[in-house]
Design a protein around this motif. Structure first.
Motif, mmCIF file in Angstrom:
data_model
loop_
_atom_site.group_PDB
_atom_site.id
_atom_site.type_symbol
_atom_site.label_atom_id
_atom_site.label_comp_id
_atom_site.label_asym_id
_atom_site.label_seq_id
_atom_site.Cartn_x
_atom_site.Cartn_y
_atom_site.Cartn_z
ATOM 1 N N ARG A 68 0.951 -1.121 -0.050
ATOM 2 C CA ARG A 68 -0.004 0.129 0.141
ATOM 3 C C ARG A 68 0.901 1.253 -0.087
ATOM 4 O O ARG A 68 2.046 1.170 0.228
ATOM 5 C CB ARG A 68 -0.991 0.098 1.170
ATOM 6 C CG ARG A 68 -0.497 0.437 2.608
ATOM 7 C CD ARG A 68 0.711 -0.732 3.186
ATOM 8 N NE ARG A 68 -0.113 -1.617 3.373
ATOM 9 C CZ ARG A 68 0.413 -3.093 3.877
ATOM 10 N NH1 ARG A 68 1.824 -3.157 3.655
ATOM 11 N NH2 ARG A 68 0.034 -3.861 4.320
ATOM 12 N N VAL A 77 1.938 4.762 1.277
ATOM 13 C CA VAL A 77 1.805 5.556 2.726
ATOM 14 C C VAL A 77 2.648 6.759 2.421
ATOM 15 O O VAL A 77 3.655 6.842 1.868
ATOM 16 C CB VAL A 77 2.274 4.627 3.825
ATOM 17 C CG1 VAL A 77 1.304 3.546 4.191
ATOM 18 C CG2 VAL A 77 3.707 4.118 3.690
ATOM 19 N N THR A 93 -0.016 5.576 11.347
ATOM 20 C CA THR A 93 -1.123 4.460 10.998
ATOM 21 C C THR A 93 -1.411 4.035 12.540
ATOM 22 O O THR A 93 -1.219 4.682 13.414
ATOM 23 C CB THR A 93 -0.447 3.375 10.403
ATOM 24 O OG1 THR A 93 -1.322 2.711 10.055
ATOM 25 C CG2 THR A 93 0.665 2.615 11.321
ATOM 26 N N SER A 94 -2.621 3.162 12.361
ATOM 27 C CA SER A 94 -3.330 2.757 13.648
ATOM 28 C C SER A 94 -2.343 1.705 14.179
ATOM 29 O O SER A 94 -2.126 0.630 13.251
ATOM 30 C CB SER A 94 -4.731 2.414 13.218
ATOM 31 O OG SER A 94 -5.049 1.668 14.399
ATOM 32 N N SER A 100 -3.524 -0.678 15.270
ATOM 33 C CA SER A 100 -4.338 -2.142 15.316
ATOM 34 C C SER A 100 -4.583 -2.277 13.519
ATOM 35 O O SER A 100 -5.385 -3.151 13.055
ATOM 36 C CB SER A 100 -5.796 -2.087 15.821
ATOM 37 O OG SER A 100 -6.356 -0.976 15.078
ATOM 38 N N SER A 101 -3.791 -1.668 12.927
ATOM 39 C CA SER A 101 -3.923 -1.598 11.256
ATOM 40 C C SER A 101 -3.223 -3.114 10.811
ATOM 41 O O SER A 101 -2.478 -3.774 11.494
ATOM 42 C CB SER A 101 -3.280 -0.498 10.575
ATOM 43 O OG SER A 101 -1.788 -0.649 10.882
ATOM 44 N N THR A 102 -3.878 -3.393 9.654
ATOM 45 C CA THR A 102 -3.151 -4.640 9.059
ATOM 46 C C THR A 102 -1.745 -4.654 8.818
ATOM 47 O O THR A 102 -1.035 -5.665 9.296
ATOM 48 C CB THR A 102 -3.944 -4.760 7.590
ATOM 49 O OG1 THR A 102 -5.249 -4.914 7.638
ATOM 50 C CG2 THR A 102 -3.212 -6.056 7.112
ATOM 51 N N LYS A 103 -1.417 -3.477 8.611
ATOM 52 C CA LYS A 103 0.180 -3.592 8.490
ATOM 53 C C LYS A 103 0.812 -3.499 9.452
ATOM 54 O O LYS A 103 2.118 -4.216 9.486
ATOM 55 C CB LYS A 103 0.748 -2.286 7.480
ATOM 56 C CG LYS A 103 0.482 -0.908 8.421
ATOM 57 C CD LYS A 103 1.004 0.369 7.383
ATOM 58 C CE LYS A 103 -0.200 0.956 6.537
ATOM 59 N NZ LYS A 103 -1.246 1.470 7.256
ATOM 60 N N ARG A 152 -0.080 -5.270 12.251
ATOM 61 C CA ARG A 152 -0.109 -6.784 12.865
ATOM 62 C C ARG A 152 0.964 -7.487 11.941
ATOM 63 O O ARG A 152 1.684 -8.279 12.382
ATOM 64 C CB ARG A 152 -1.639 -7.089 12.493
ATOM 65 C CG ARG A 152 -1.895 -8.450 12.854
ATOM 66 C CD ARG A 152 -3.349 -9.019 12.987
ATOM 67 N NE ARG A 152 -4.075 -8.458 11.687
ATOM 68 C CZ ARG A 152 -3.857 -9.079 10.565
ATOM 69 N NH1 ARG A 152 -3.162 -9.811 10.090
ATOM 70 N NH2 ARG A 152 -4.609 -8.485 9.390
#
Lengths: 83, 83
Positions: free
Chosen positions: A41, A43, A56-57, A59-62, A64
């Motif tokens: 992605r 960014v 970013t968060s 808890s974001s996919t990246k 994790r």
């Protein structure tokens, strides 16, 4: 100067010096049957002293994915923009 | 319409219709100790009927990686250009 040092110098010249940059950030996710799958992605990364800083968060996919496999790759597009 | 079909429709609208596009193409390479590592590079992809067509060398790193692991991912930048 080693190849690694040369690459860092090029990144510093192109991405550093107070700029932020659109980068394509690639990570590894684990797909079905435990098979590694690439993810990518774009960014906005601020570069300083050998690291890109990305908002970013947690808890974001990246995040994790990076916590499970810290290997990442990036490509810098030709869209330089200044912060 | 399934999510998959919706995504294909968006890709067709943004990347199809005779355009070629700069995409970030992510692949998996096998690093030291057999650990999967992400790789990403920008390529020019012509999109048609659900596939991006990219000109490259059969002996390129990306082709070797895709032959070993066909899972790929892409991100499309906002740089649309027309072929």
């Amino acid at each position: 100067m080693s190849v690694f040092q040369e690459v860092l110098k090029i990144i510093e010249e192109r991405c550093g010096k107070g700029k932020d940059n659109i980068i394509s950030l690639a990570t590894i996710g684990i797909g079905e049957e435990g098979k590694p799958r690439p993810y990518v992605r774009e960014v906005d990364g601020f570069y300083e002293d050998g690291a890109f800083y990305v908002t970013t968060s947690a808890s974001s996919t990246k995040m994790r994915q990076i916590s499970q496999n810290p290997e990442v790759a990036f490509a810098a597009s030709n869209q330089w923009f200044y912060g």
